[in-house]
Design a protein around this motif. Structure first.
Motif, PDB file in Angstrom:
ATOM      1  N   ARG A  20     -10.673  32.069  23.903  1.00 52.65           N
ATOM      2  CA  ARG A  20     -11.791  32.943  23.525  1.00 52.65           C
ATOM      3  C   ARG A  20     -13.053  32.119  23.286  1.00 52.65           C
ATOM      4  NH1 ARG A  20     -12.343  37.218  18.453  1.00 52.65           N
ATOM      5  NH2 ARG A  20     -14.581  36.930  18.176  1.00 52.65           N
ATOM      6  N   GLU A  24     -16.591  32.609  25.081  1.00 49.94           N
ATOM      7  CA  GLU A  24     -17.778  32.886  24.281  1.00 49.94           C
ATOM      8  C   GLU A  24     -18.896  31.891  24.570  1.00 49.94           C
ATOM      9  OE1 GLU A  24     -18.063  35.273  20.224  1.00 49.94           O
ATOM     10  OE2 GLU A  24     -16.782  33.497  20.144  1.00 49.94           O
ATOM     11  N   ARG A 149     -21.267  43.276  25.499  1.00 50.05           N
ATOM     12  CA  ARG A 149     -21.732  42.620  24.272  1.00 50.05           C
ATOM     13  C   ARG A 149     -23.213  42.889  24.034  1.00 50.05           C
ATOM     14  NH1 ARG A 149     -21.386  36.146  22.900  1.00 50.05           N
ATOM     15  NH2 ARG A 149     -23.292  36.126  24.155  1.00 50.05           N
ATOM     16  N   GLU A 154     -20.794  43.366  19.619  1.00 48.78           N
ATOM     17  CA  GLU A 154     -19.535  42.627  19.615  1.00 48.78           C
ATOM     18  C   GLU A 154     -18.486  43.427  20.381  1.00 48.78           C
ATOM     19  OE1 GLU A 154     -17.700  42.076  15.824  1.00 48.78           O
ATOM     20  OE2 GLU A 154     -18.109  44.110  15.155  1.00 48.78           O
ATOM     21  N   PHE A 182     -10.706  39.135  22.568  1.00 49.11           N
ATOM     22  CA  PHE A 182     -11.776  39.479  21.628  1.00 49.11           C
ATOM     23  C   PHE A 182     -11.423  40.669  20.740  1.00 49.11           C
ATOM     24  CE2 PHE A 182     -13.925  36.883  24.697  1.00 49.11           C
ATOM     25  CZ  PHE A 182     -14.924  36.246  23.984  1.00 49.11           C
TER      26      PHE A 182
END
Length: 303
Positions: A20, A24, A149, A154, A182
């Motif tokens: 993740r 990100e 996003r 989020e 996520f």
């Protein structure tokens, strides 16, 4: 010489096996590139990239080429239709040939499953997966996550329904692996002939009515010729049962995102008016593909 560890870290073969945090970092870097006002920032001016497309794709290839040129890279575009591959030369030999000529990275799109992983274990330059059979399409999923996003802030807790030909969809697989990292809730909706039973342990199959209750409704392109002997034999029949018609779209929450990896079969997966509606983010997805691929190419060619 580039070490195997560095090479693996710089390649992007799929999203199933990367963290993740790594995903990100790519999304964050894409936001940086999107914010730049200069058309060209030549940080890769001494690098040569080969776009090796053994499967047709205009949109994905142009997106990669735009990203590479905005970073100042020298770009070589390879199309299988105009190559020795048509004469029987293997994908492996073609990639090895371009590697021998001195490319610094390769972007590869191909129909066969499994070959890309084998190539990556042999080729000594970073490889980027631009669509690998029915396996993965990582940059498409990255731009999808980036688009979500930007709208929602989020990804945790988002309900994402992926609707259509799950069986043959590398987009569905890459989105599934990435979104679950996520904390998003992924569900599938598909005709029986288009379902992938092996994915049911990772995400449930739900009805069309249930799918419309999601934060994100992601429609997939269907190739009905693959299913001529299945339960759905025409575009009209598919639209009636699984298409995002104007009537179905009217039932969506006003905050629901409509997505599609494109190209769209208009009035099959999605009605024409819905493609152009305010809730459709299809063209935003295409736009976001450039900064995502800039981030991926920078990662591949960083010193």
């Amino acid at each position: 010489m580039t070490t195997a560890i560095n090479l693996k870290d710089r390649s992007l073969l799929g999203l199933k096996d990367i963290s993740r945090n790594e995903i990100e970092s790519i999304l964050d870097r894409a936001a940086y590139w999107e914010a730049q006002t200069e058309k060209v920032i030549p940080i890769l001016s001494s690098q040569f990239v080969a776009n090796m497309f053994f499967e047709n794709s205009t949109r994905t290839r142009f997106s990669f080429e735009m990203a590479e040129k905005r970073l100042g890279a020298e770009v070589l575009n390879f199309a299988a239709a105009a190559s020795s591959v048509e004469k029987g030369e293997s994908i492996y030999d073609t990639v090895r040939t371009l590697e021998s000529m001195g490319i610094d990275a390769g972007v590869i799109r191909m129909k066969p499953d499994g070959i890309l992983q084998n190539l990556a274990e042999t080729i000594k330059v970073p490889l980027i997966n631009a669509g690998d059979g029915n396996n993965e399409h990582p940059t498409q999923a990255l731009l999808d996550l980036y688009t979500m996003r930007k709208k929602f802030g989020e990804l945790r807790g988002l309900k994402v329904s992926i609707i259509g030909d799950i069986r043959h969809s590398r987009v569905a697989r890459s989105n599934l692996w990435a979104l679950q990292k996520f904390g998003a809730q992924v569900s599938f909706c598909a005709p029986e002939s288009m379902a992938a039973p092996e994915l049911e342990q990772h995400a449930p199959y739900i009805s069309m009515d249930e799918a419309l209750q999601s934060d994100v409704v992601m429609m997939l392109r269907v190739q009905l010729e693959r299913h001529a002997t299945g339960i759905l034999k025409s575009g009209n029949e598919y639209r009636e049962q699984y298409g995002l018609t104007e009537a179905r779209a009217s039932k969506l929450s006003k905050n629901t995102m409509i997505m599609h990896p494109a190209p769209v079969n208009r009035n099959v997966e999605i009605d024409d008016a819905v493609v152009e509606s305010a809730q459709s983010f299809i063209f935003s997805q295409m736009s976001n593909g450039v900064p995502i691929r800039m981030a991926v190419m920078e990662r591949a060619l960083r010193k």
